[in-house]
Design a protein around this motif. Structure first.
Motif, PDB file in Angstrom:
ATOM      1  N   LEU A 158       1.010  -1.169  -0.051  1.00  0.00           N
ATOM      2  CA  LEU A 158      -0.082   0.160   0.054  1.00  0.00           C
ATOM      3  C   LEU A 158       0.952   1.294   0.033  1.00  0.00           C
ATOM      4  N   ASN A 159       1.895   1.321   0.641  1.00  0.00           N
ATOM      5  CA  ASN A 159       2.752   2.469   1.044  1.00  0.00           C
ATOM      6  C   ASN A 159       3.519   2.706  -0.425  1.00  0.00           C
ATOM      7  N   LEU A 160       3.867   1.499  -1.146  1.00  0.00           N
ATOM      8  CA  LEU A 160       4.828   1.490  -2.307  1.00  0.00           C
ATOM      9  C   LEU A 160       3.780   2.414  -3.399  1.00  0.00           C
ATOM     10  N   ILE A 161       2.383   1.793  -3.542  1.00  0.00           N
ATOM     11  CA  ILE A 161       1.356   2.524  -4.317  1.00  0.00           C
ATOM     12  C   ILE A 161       1.178   4.022  -3.929  1.00  0.00           C
ATOM     13  N   THR A 162       1.223   4.170  -2.718  1.00  0.00           N
ATOM     14  CA  THR A 162       0.766   5.733  -2.129  1.00  0.00           C
ATOM     15  C   THR A 162       1.992   6.635  -2.643  1.00  0.00           C
ATOM     16  N   PHE A 163       3.240   5.943  -2.559  1.00  0.00           N
ATOM     17  CA  PHE A 163       4.549   6.556  -2.764  1.00  0.00           C
ATOM     18  C   PHE A 163       4.357   7.089  -4.382  1.00  0.00           C
ATOM     19  N   LEU A 164       4.162   6.172  -4.935  1.00  0.00           N
ATOM     20  CA  LEU A 164       3.963   6.558  -6.586  1.00  0.00           C
ATOM     21  C   LEU A 164       2.999   7.510  -6.828  1.00  0.00           C
ATOM     22  N   PHE A 165       1.825   7.373  -6.276  1.00  0.00           N
ATOM     23  CA  PHE A 165       0.774   8.436  -6.431  1.00  0.00           C
ATOM     24  C   PHE A 165       1.138   9.575  -5.890  1.00  0.00           C
ATOM     25  N   ALA A 166       2.146   9.628  -4.896  1.00  0.00           N
ATOM     26  CA  ALA A 166       2.345  10.904  -4.077  1.00  0.00           C
ATOM     27  C   ALA A 166       3.507  11.660  -5.241  1.00  0.00           C
ATOM     28  N   LEU A 167       4.373  10.986  -5.660  1.00  0.00           N
ATOM     29  CA  LEU A 167       5.277  11.384  -6.896  1.00  0.00           C
ATOM     30  C   LEU A 167       4.248  12.017  -8.117  1.00  0.00           C
ATOM     31  N   TYR A 168       3.250  11.232  -8.433  1.00  0.00           N
ATOM     32  CA  TYR A 168       2.388  11.555  -9.478  1.00  0.00           C
ATOM     33  C   TYR A 168       1.743  13.070  -9.263  1.00  0.00           C
ATOM     34  N   HIS A 169       1.223  13.069  -7.957  1.00  0.00           N
ATOM     35  CA  HIS A 169       0.739  14.177  -7.426  1.00  0.00           C
ATOM     36  C   HIS A 169       1.630  15.496  -7.617  1.00  0.00           C
ATOM     37  N   SER A 170       3.153  15.202  -7.163  1.00  0.00           N
ATOM     38  CA  SER A 170       3.958  16.033  -7.162  1.00  0.00           C
ATOM     39  C   SER A 170       4.205  16.765  -8.529  1.00  0.00           C
ATOM     40  N   ILE A 171       4.379  15.847  -9.441  1.00  0.00           N
ATOM     41  CA  ILE A 171       4.685  15.969 -10.783  1.00  0.00           C
ATOM     42  C   ILE A 171       3.613  16.854 -11.574  1.00  0.00           C
ATOM     43  N   THR A 172       2.562  16.273 -11.481  1.00  0.00           N
ATOM     44  CA  THR A 172       1.215  17.043 -12.118  1.00  0.00           C
ATOM     45  C   THR A 172       0.976  18.257 -11.269  1.00  0.00           C
ATOM     46  N   TRP A 173       1.265  18.473 -10.031  1.00  0.00           N
ATOM     47  CA  TRP A 173       1.194  19.639  -9.320  1.00  0.00           C
ATOM     48  C   TRP A 173       2.172  20.607  -9.921  1.00  0.00           C
TER      49      TRP A 173
END
Lengths: 111, 137
Positions: free
Chosen positions: B76-91
């Motif tokens: 779950l944390n691995l998936i969350t980490f990838l989502f967090a990076l995706y948020h950062s980039i898109t932000w």
């Protein structure tokens, strides 16, 4: 309805502040608290969180992205056209963020 | 500053099926971006519960941290980490559009703006990590 409109800048401000916090601060915290501590790469005595500056930092880190979530989740669910009632959904999302904020303050004061 | 808003009930709306966002890659990526906030929020709530364990004593904190080492949480944390990076980039990309920086007369190229923000993310992350390691006790 008019009240909802007047609140819009506030929710939007919290949304974008939360977006910035999530973009810059959250990834490293996932590495530390999601991987490094559980997998035993490093240890943590837990004394750091009694410091007031750290508490203020943790408040910003935890509370603001909750409003970011509320805003995005509310509009995403609306956009998905699932036929969910708008107003209860808004109460659930933004209310959830407010409850989360209160819980964060409560935990940080207990520490 | 008063804007005349048309009465929505008198407008024609084309009804979309709930699966509209699966019909195009860019729509799907938009929904993934919105969904990233859910994973980030779940991580923060779990983090808050972890901090709460400290109020019950160091043993409770250690036991909870231990619990997070199970494969399910790690995934779950691995998936969350990838989502967090995706948020950062898109932000960073949205910021480049909403708050463009100017160099003299010209607007900074968006890719350069995003690259600078990624650099800032790396620096901020490193500073937090070093501070945490130095102060955690």
């Amino acid at each position: 309805m008019t009240e909802e409109k007047n609140m819009e800048p506030l929710w939007w401000g919290l949304f974008s502040a939360g977006g910035v916090v999530a973009a810059f601060l959250v990834p490293i915290h996932i590495i530390i608290f999601g991987f490094a501590l559980p997998l035993g790469w490093i240890s943590d005595s837990g004394t750091l969180y009694r410091n007031w500056l750290v508490k203020i930092y943790l408040f910003v880190l935890i509370a603001l992205p909750l409003y970011h979530w509320a805003h995005r989740f509310y509009f995403a669910l609306n956009d998905m056209k699932l036929g969910l009632p708008r107003q209860p959904l808004a109460v659930l999302c933004y209310g959830g963020a407010i409850v989360g904020t209160i819980a964060t303050v409560w935990v940080l004061l207990l520490l | 500053m008063s804007v005349v808003r048309p009465d929505k009930s008198k407008l024609f709306y084309h009804e979309l099926p709930p699966s509209w966002w699966l019909s195009k890659r860019s729509y799907f990526l938009f929904m993934l971006r919105e969904l990233s906030s859910v994973f980030i929020a779940i991580f923060l709530v779990v983090f808050l519960i972890q901090l709460y364990q400290l109020t019950r004593g160091p043993e409770a904190y250690a036991a909870f941290t231990q619990k997070l080492s199970s494969p399910g949480w790690i995934v779950l944390n691995l998936i969350t980490f990838l989502f967090a990076l995706y948020h950062s980039i898109t932000w960073f990309y949205s910021s480049a559009i909403v708050l463009p920086l100017r160099i003299g007369e010209r607007e900074m190229p968006r890719n350069l703006f995003v690259a600078l923000n990624v650099g800032a993310l790396a620096v901020v992350s490193l500073v937090i990590l070093v501070l945490f390691l130095a102060l955690k006790g």
